[in-house]
Design a protein around this motif. Structure first.
Motif, PDB file in Angstrom:
ATOM      1  N   THR A  30       0.833  -1.203   0.000  1.00 50.36           N
ATOM      2  CA  THR A  30       0.000   0.000   0.000  1.00 50.36           C
ATOM      3  C   THR A  30       0.867   1.253   0.000  1.00 50.36           C
ATOM      4  OG1 THR A  30      -1.769  -1.141   1.167  1.00 50.36           O
ATOM      5  CG2 THR A  30      -1.782   1.247   1.296  1.00 50.36           C
ATOM      6  N   LEU A  31       1.958   1.203   0.758  1.00 53.44           N
ATOM      7  CA  LEU A  31       2.876   2.343   0.862  1.00 53.44           C
ATOM      8  C   LEU A  31       3.898   2.398  -0.272  1.00 53.44           C
ATOM      9  CD1 LEU A  31       3.536   2.104   4.691  1.00 53.44           C
ATOM     10  CD2 LEU A  31       2.408   4.015   3.518  1.00 53.44           C
ATOM     11  N   LYS A  32       3.898   1.363  -1.110  1.00 50.85           N
ATOM     12  CA  LYS A  32       4.867   1.254  -2.207  1.00 50.85           C
ATOM     13  C   LYS A  32       6.308   1.177  -1.683  1.00 50.85           C
ATOM     14  CE  LYS A  32       1.807   3.445  -5.591  1.00 50.85           C
ATOM     15  NZ  LYS A  32       0.683   2.711  -5.153  1.00 50.85           N
ATOM     16  N   ILE A  33       6.484   0.446  -0.579  1.00 49.43           N
ATOM     17  CA  ILE A  33       7.800   0.203   0.013  1.00 49.43           C
ATOM     18  C   ILE A  33       8.341  -1.098  -0.568  1.00 49.43           C
ATOM     19  CG2 ILE A  33       9.013  -0.383   2.143  1.00 49.43           C
ATOM     20  CD1 ILE A  33       7.004   1.360   3.649  1.00 49.43           C
ATOM     21  N   TRP A  34       9.605  -1.073  -0.944  1.00 47.54           N
ATOM     22  CA  TRP A  34      10.233  -2.275  -1.476  1.00 47.54           C
ATOM     23  C   TRP A  34      11.506  -2.555  -0.710  1.00 47.54           C
ATOM     24  CZ3 TRP A  34       8.524  -5.996  -4.429  1.00 47.54           C
ATOM     25  CH2 TRP A  34       9.443  -6.896  -4.940  1.00 47.54           C
ATOM     26  N   PRO A  35      11.834  -3.768  -0.361  1.00 49.20           N
ATOM     27  CA  PRO A  35      11.041  -4.962  -0.572  1.00 49.20           C
ATOM     28  C   PRO A  35       9.888  -5.034   0.425  1.00 49.20           C
ATOM     29  CG  PRO A  35      13.032  -5.545   0.619  1.00 49.20           C
ATOM     30  CD  PRO A  35      13.121  -4.070   0.300  1.00 49.20           C
ATOM     31  N   VAL A  36       8.862  -5.765   0.070  1.00 47.83           N
ATOM     32  CA  VAL A  36       7.691  -5.855   0.934  1.00 47.83           C
ATOM     33  C   VAL A  36       7.868  -6.906   2.023  1.00 47.83           C
ATOM     34  CG1 VAL A  36       6.062  -4.986  -0.786  1.00 47.83           C
ATOM     35  CG2 VAL A  36       6.453  -7.453  -0.590  1.00 47.83           C
ATOM     36  N   THR A  37       8.873  -7.759   1.889  1.00 45.92           N
ATOM     37  CA  THR A  37       9.090  -8.799   2.889  1.00 45.92           C
ATOM     38  C   THR A  37      10.508  -8.725   3.442  1.00 45.92           C
ATOM     39  OG1 THR A  37       9.819 -10.388   1.225  1.00 45.92           O
ATOM     40  CG2 THR A  37       7.476 -10.383   1.768  1.00 45.92           C
ATOM     41  N   THR A  38      10.670  -9.398   4.563  1.00 44.00           N
ATOM     42  CA  THR A  38      12.000  -9.543   5.155  1.00 44.00           C
ATOM     43  C   THR A  38      12.289 -11.038   5.269  1.00 44.00           C
ATOM     44  OG1 THR A  38      11.108  -9.477   7.391  1.00 44.00           O
ATOM     45  CG2 THR A  38      11.899  -7.400   6.479  1.00 44.00           C
ATOM     46  N   ALA A  39      13.548 -11.390   5.209  1.00 44.89           N
ATOM     47  CA  ALA A  39      13.927 -12.811   5.224  1.00 44.89           C
ATOM     48  C   ALA A  39      13.538 -13.502   6.527  1.00 44.89           C
ATOM     49  CB  ALA A  39      15.425 -12.948   4.977  1.00 44.89           C
ATOM     50  N   PHE A  40      13.759 -12.846   7.639  1.00 46.06           N
ATOM     51  CA  PHE A  40      13.474 -13.454   8.930  1.00 46.06           C
ATOM     52  C   PHE A  40      12.638 -12.469   9.761  1.00 46.06           C
ATOM     53  CE2 PHE A  40      17.487 -15.314   7.508  1.00 46.06           C
ATOM     54  CZ  PHE A  40      17.129 -16.653   7.501  1.00 46.06           C
ATOM     55  N   PRO A  41      11.299 -12.499   9.589  1.00 44.99           N
ATOM     56  CA  PRO A  41      10.465 -11.540  10.307  1.00 44.99           C
ATOM     57  C   PRO A  41      10.623 -11.670  11.823  1.00 44.99           C
ATOM     58  CG  PRO A  41       9.117 -13.114   9.055  1.00 44.99           C
ATOM     59  CD  PRO A  41      10.547 -13.427   8.798  1.00 44.99           C
ATOM     60  N   GLY A  42      10.564 -10.546  12.488  1.00 48.00           N
ATOM     61  CA  GLY A  42      10.668 -10.524  13.935  1.00 48.00           C
ATOM     62  C   GLY A  42      12.094 -10.542  14.452  1.00 48.00           C
ATOM     63  N   GLY A  43      13.070 -10.522  13.552  1.00 48.50           N
ATOM     64  CA  GLY A  43      14.468 -10.568  13.979  1.00 48.50           C
ATOM     65  C   GLY A  43      15.254  -9.392  13.444  1.00 48.50           C
TER      66      GLY A  43
END
Length: 157
Positions: free
Chosen positions: A142-155
Motif C-alpha cells: 500500500t505504501l509502495k515500500i520495497w522490498p515488501v518482505t524480510t527474510a526473517f520476520p521478527g528478527g
C-alpha cells in the motif's frame, strides 16, 4: 510499539516461556487498540486490510489468554489507553503505524517460538508470526515500500 497509559504494572512471569507469552499478549492488546486508530485514518480502499488484521490480532489475543491460563499465569489487563509511537494524521501515517505494529507483533511471536517448550504453542506462534509478516507485506505494498518482505520476520538479521 504502542505503550499503556495509566495502567497498573502487570506482574510479568519470570519463566521465559510464560514471559514470552505474556509479552505477546501485551503486544496483542496494544495492536488491537492501534488498529482502531489505523481504521479511523485509513482510506476506504484499505478497510479490508484493517478488518483482516484486527480480526487476526483479536484471535491471537484469545489464543494467548488460553495459553497463559493453561500455564496458570494471570494475564496482563488491557490498558485504558495507549501512547502511539508516531502521530497518525492520515492514510500514509495509518499504514506506517500498521507496518510498525505488525513488525512489533512479529518480534513478540518470534520470542514465543524461541522460548516456548510446548509444541502446540510453538506451532501457533509460527503461524501467527507468518500472519504478521504477510500483513506487514500488504501494508508495505500500500505504501509502495520495497522490498515488501524480510527474510526473517521478527528478527534483526
Amino acid at each position: 510499539m504502542t505503550s499503556p497509559v495509566n495502567s497498573p504494572e502487570p506482574q510479568r512471569p519470570t519463566e521465559p516461556p510464560a514471559a514470552a507469552l505474556f509479552d505477546a499478549l501485551v503486544t496483542a492488546h496494544a495492536t488491537v487498540y492501534g488498529y482502531g486508530i489505523v481504521s479511523a485514518r485509513s482510506t476506504p480502499e484499505d478497510n479490508y486490510l484493517v478488518a483482516k488484521a484486527i480480526g487476526a490480532h483479536r484471535e491471537h489475543r484469545e489464543a494467548l489468554l488460553d495459553m497463559l491460563a493453561r500455564r496458570s499465569v494471570d494475564p496482563p489487563l488491557v490498558a485504558a489507553g495507549y501512547q502511539l509511537p508516531m502521530a497518525v494524521d492520515g492514510p500514509i501515517d495509518a499504514a506506517n503505524l500498521a507496518v510498525r505494529m505488525e513488525n512489533d507483533a512479529a518480534v513478540a511471536w518470534r520470542a514465543v517460538v524461541e522460548q516456548t517448550d510446548d509444541h502446540d504453542e510453538r506451532a501457533y506462534a509460527v503461524s501467527a508470526l507468518t500472519q504478521c509478516a504477510v500483513n506487514a507485506a500488504f501494508w508495505k505494498q500500500t505504501l509502495k515500500i520495497w522490498p515488501v518482505t524480510t527474510a526473517f520476520p521478527g528478527g534483526t538479521e
